[in-house]
Design an enzyme around this catalytic site. Structure first.
Site, mmCIF file in Angstrom:
data_model
loop_
_atom_site.group_PDB
_atom_site.id
_atom_site.type_symbol
_atom_site.label_atom_id
_atom_site.label_comp_id
_atom_site.label_asym_id
_atom_site.label_seq_id
_atom_site.Cartn_x
_atom_site.Cartn_y
_atom_site.Cartn_z
ATOM 1 C CE LYS A 159 -4.341 -1.740 1.882
ATOM 2 N NZ LYS A 159 -4.073 -3.156 1.647
ATOM 3 C CD GLU A 243 -4.814 5.796 3.372
ATOM 4 O OE1 GLU A 243 -3.841 5.959 2.618
ATOM 5 O OE2 GLU A 243 -5.802 5.107 3.068
ATOM 6 C CG ASN A 278 -12.403 -1.248 7.753
ATOM 7 O OD1 ASN A 278 -12.919 -0.189 7.413
ATOM 8 N ND2 ASN A 278 -11.702 -1.382 8.874
ATOM 9 C CD GLU A 331 -7.192 -2.362 -0.711
ATOM 10 O OE1 GLU A 331 -6.157 -2.537 -0.050
ATOM 11 O OE2 GLU A 331 -8.259 -2.948 -0.471
ATOM 12 C CG ASN A 333 -7.984 -5.934 -3.778
ATOM 13 O OD1 ASN A 333 -7.275 -6.487 -2.942
ATOM 14 N ND2 ASN A 333 -8.927 -5.074 -3.449
ATOM 15 N NE ARG A 335 -7.510 -10.542 -3.371
ATOM 16 C CZ ARG A 335 -8.722 -10.199 -2.979
ATOM 17 N NH1 ARG A 335 -9.766 -10.616 -3.670
ATOM 18 N NH2 ARG A 335 -8.931 -9.449 -1.920
ATOM 19 C CG PHE A 391 -23.143 -4.809 12.398
ATOM 20 C CD1 PHE A 391 -24.513 -4.607 12.261
ATOM 21 C CD2 PHE A 391 -22.386 -3.821 13.013
ATOM 22 C CE1 PHE A 391 -25.107 -3.447 12.713
ATOM 23 C CE2 PHE A 391 -22.975 -2.654 13.471
ATOM 24 C CZ PHE A 391 -24.339 -2.459 13.325
#
Length: 706
Positions: A159, A243, A278, A331, A333, A335, A391
């Site tokens: 990252k 960040e 997240n 970001e 990914n 894949r 959750f």
């Protein structure tokens, strides 16, 4: 040498029947025939591909391989020897024991499996470090890797480096610290310089692991500790970055596809804002929020980034988008994403097929102007989780009954399990990806509601109650969402569907009608061939809110129920052998599920996605029951039980220690996510019943307080 076997062709035939429904329902890989890529037999790719993964994504890759005439090799741990992906493959190789580090991430065993089977290419999903090592070793042995090259994986998987590359490629980025954060105190200083709130995240992370939001110095220290531990456990890399946290954003990502000849496309967006911890819960394509100008700008920046690292395969560039449609790179990914089916539904492209073609060296078949947005697709991630606990905390067990809603049109289910499968502590608790498609968003949502109601899962706790509440909530229907949707809509946690007067009447009437149907059926089975004809009953139906007087009359197949000052008509086929109860209630079609019932009138009904405990009693039985003593609930303020199955990572107290309300007592790791358990009151520790390294089950006693 790893154990190697060839799957009987009958296994593949049986599973081919199941996965044929993947296309027959309208929400298939090729939803739009105009843009579908039908593999040409003359276009040579590979004879055999090894899929170094498990579960639904392994099955998804195999499905396309079989369509293209490519033989498949599955790898598996010893506990996965009877898994669906193993049965679906042409060959299977055991690569080690249950822990992923000793099996699915065991590079030596996977390389042995490649050599033993003669696979020409490998499709793999691994932690960053292992993935790059894998790519190098494959290249050295002449085995093709279905994915981007090692340079792109390393550049985008880190990252810190990916953010620097994004800046250089003129991609919008989030303000923050671009270096590695080494200590908790350094993290506090950097956070104060950036300004709270901040996001602490694993440099090599993904999937929501190793991420924490901090609003002050104390939370920064705690976030640094948990994020570094989770990062080391999940990715073998504990480096962190910090960040600026963009408050109340949307999470919108762009699917990209690139070849080895410098061509790259953006395949529109996916809205992924509904999240917990997240991690995505519900996704849709396209987004209700983006206009054509913003969509194009995000797509073009995503392609710029892909070209900057010479990307060649399918990948996803993720952005945070604020209320003014400003977007920032989050970001990339490298894949195939979990949520890729919704992109396939609206574009008609088979992304796995495209990845295989690119890996063989072919150019892309399409240009940017060929990529459509046809209709609307929604994906619900169905997990073996308890949605009433934060959750969704993991649940384990065996699927004693499992029935996917593939009888419905425009429904796609990507799964890697079947009835009898075990959901264990070793792997991700995902059951399936439930996808619905429609010409409009309203159609896709209505079909998702039906699909969730018709999805039968027994043996584990699952999150269908939460999924159904989300997709029927007025804010979600209107598109008023952000990554804060769940905590804003359910500030006190998810409590299931909250009954109003009308829905309470419907539930009570359905329970009463089911009870009478069962009583009449029992009467017939017991041999009373000429019972006294009864068409009117006086009952009491008990819910958590109390007992309700009910009067029921029956005419043919229709029950008329008077309850709580209203009248409800209930009709249906009443197949008591089926877990599904398709009913018509006051003219509206509803599908309920009878989860359990007994002779004493206790019924567990799934209604509007939520399970309700109901008891139906005759007038005499209700009077007798009123004299029974009530069970006294356990005092949970003086004990700490594990809310989930997992492993004890740390115990922060010992007998005799004083603890304050909110103080950490121990940490439980489940599915590589660490959970801090705290005291609910000020007290003294009486006894400790666990220690680091121990495996605990849901409800196990951990600590007692005075």
């Amino acid at each position: 040498m790893a154990a190697h076997r060839v799957s009987p062709s009958l296994n593949r035939l049986l599973f081919a029947v199941k996965y044929a429904s993947f296309q027959s329902g309208g929400c298939a890989v090729h939803c739009n025939a105009q843009y579908s890529t039908v593999h040409s037999p003359s276009e040579k790719t590979f004879d055999k591909i090894l899929i170094a993964n498990r579960g639904e994504i392994a099955c998804r890759v195999m499905k396309t391989c079989h369509k293209m005439g490519i033989q498949t090799v599955a790898v598996h741990s010893d506990v996965d020897s009877s898994a669906v992906h193993v049965k679906m493959a042409d060959e299977a190789v055991c690569v080690g024991p249950a822990p992923t580090s000793k099996s699915y991430l065991n590079m030596d065993a996977i390389m042995d499996a490649i050599r033993a089977t003669g696979a020409q290419a490998v499709s793999i999903y691994m932690a960053l470090v292992t993935l790059c090592d894998c790519g190098r070793r494959h290249a050295a042995e002449g085995v093709a890797f279905i994915g981007p090259d090692t340079h792109a994986i390393m550049a985008m998987g880190d990252k810190i480096e990916s953010k620097l590359i994004a800046k250089a490629a003129n991609v919008n980025t989030i303000p923050g610290y671009d270096g590695v954060v080494k200590t908790a105190e350094e993290a506090v200083k950097i956070a104060q310089d950036i300004g709270y709130p901040v996001m602490i995240k694993a440099s090599a992370g993904g999937g929501g692991k190793g991420m924490r939001i901090a609003w002050n110095a104390e939370e920064t220290r705690e976030g640094f500790r948990f994020s570094s531990q989770e990062a080391a456990s999940s990715f073998g890399d504990d480096r962190l970055l910090i960040e600026k946290f963009i408050d109340n954003p949307r999470h919108i990502e762009i699917q990209v596809l690139a070849d080895k000849h410098g061509n790259a496309l953006w395949l529109n967006e996916r809205e992924c804002s509904i999240q917990r911890r997240n991690q995505k819960v519900v996704e849709e394509a396209p987004s209700t929020f983006l206009d054509p100008v913003t969509r194009r700008a995000m797509g073009e920046q995503a392609v710029q980034l892909a070209k900057a690292v010479q990307y060649s395969s399918a990948g996803t560039v993720e952005f945070l988008v604020d209320s003014k449609k400003n977007f920032y790179f989050l970001e990339m990914n490298t894949r195939l994403q979990v949520e890729h089916p919704i992109t396939e539904c609206i574009t008609g492209l088979d992304l796995v097929e495209q990845m295989i073609r690119v890996a063989k060296g072919y150019q892309l078949q399409h240009k940017q102007e060929d990529i459509p947005i046809n209709g609307w697709a929604i994906e619900s991630r169905v997990y073996a989780e308890d949605p009433y606990k934060s959750f969704g905390l993991p649940s384990i067990g065996r699927l004693s009954k499992y029935q996917e809603p593939l009888n419905l049109s425009n429904v796609r289910v990507d799964s890697g399990i079947q009835e009898g499968s075990d959901i264990s502590i070793y792997y991700d608790p995902m059951i399936s990806k439930l996808v619905t498609y429609g010409a409009t968003r309203a159609e896709a949502l209505a079909r998702m509601e039906d699909a969730l109601d018709n999805y039968v899962i027994r043996g584990v706790t699952h999150n269908i109650p939460l999924l159904r509440e989300i997709i029927t909530h007025p804010r979600f229907i209107s598109g008023d969402i952000s990554t804060n949707f769940l905590p804003e809509v359910y500030p006190d946690g998810f409590k299931g569907h909250q009954l109003d007067l009308d829905t309470r009447r419907e539930l009570l009437a359905s329970a009463a009608a089911l009870y009478i149907t069962a009583q009449l059926r029992s009467q017939k089975v017991l041999g009373d061939l000429s019972p006294v004809e009864c068409s009117r009953w006086e009952l009491y139906v008990q819910l958590e809110d109390g007992s309700h007087s009910v009067e029921v009359t029956k005419s043919g197949n229709v029950y008329t129920v008077e309850v709580d000052g209203g009248k409800v008509e209930v009709s249906g086929q009443w197949n008591l052998a089926s877990p599904l109860l398709p009913l018509t209630i006051n003219g509206t079609h509803r599908t309920l599920q009878c989860l359990s019932r007994d002779a004493s009138g206790r019924i567990l009904l799934q209604y509007l996605g939520t399970s309700f405990k109901v008891r139906v009693l005759s007038k005499l039985a209700a009077e007798f029951n009123s004299y029974m003593p009530e069970k006294v609930p356990e005092d949970t303020s003086s004990i700490l039980r594990s809310p989930m199955p997992g492993t004890v990572v740390a115990v922060s107290v010992k007998p005799g220690d004083p603890v304050a309300e909110g103080q950490e007592i121990c940490v439980i790791e489940a599915m590589k996510m660490q959970n801090s358990l705290t005291a609910v009151k000020q007290a003294k520790v009486k006894s400790v019943h666990c220690k680091p390294g121990e495996t605990v089950g849901e409800g196990d006693l951990l600590v007692e307080l005075e």
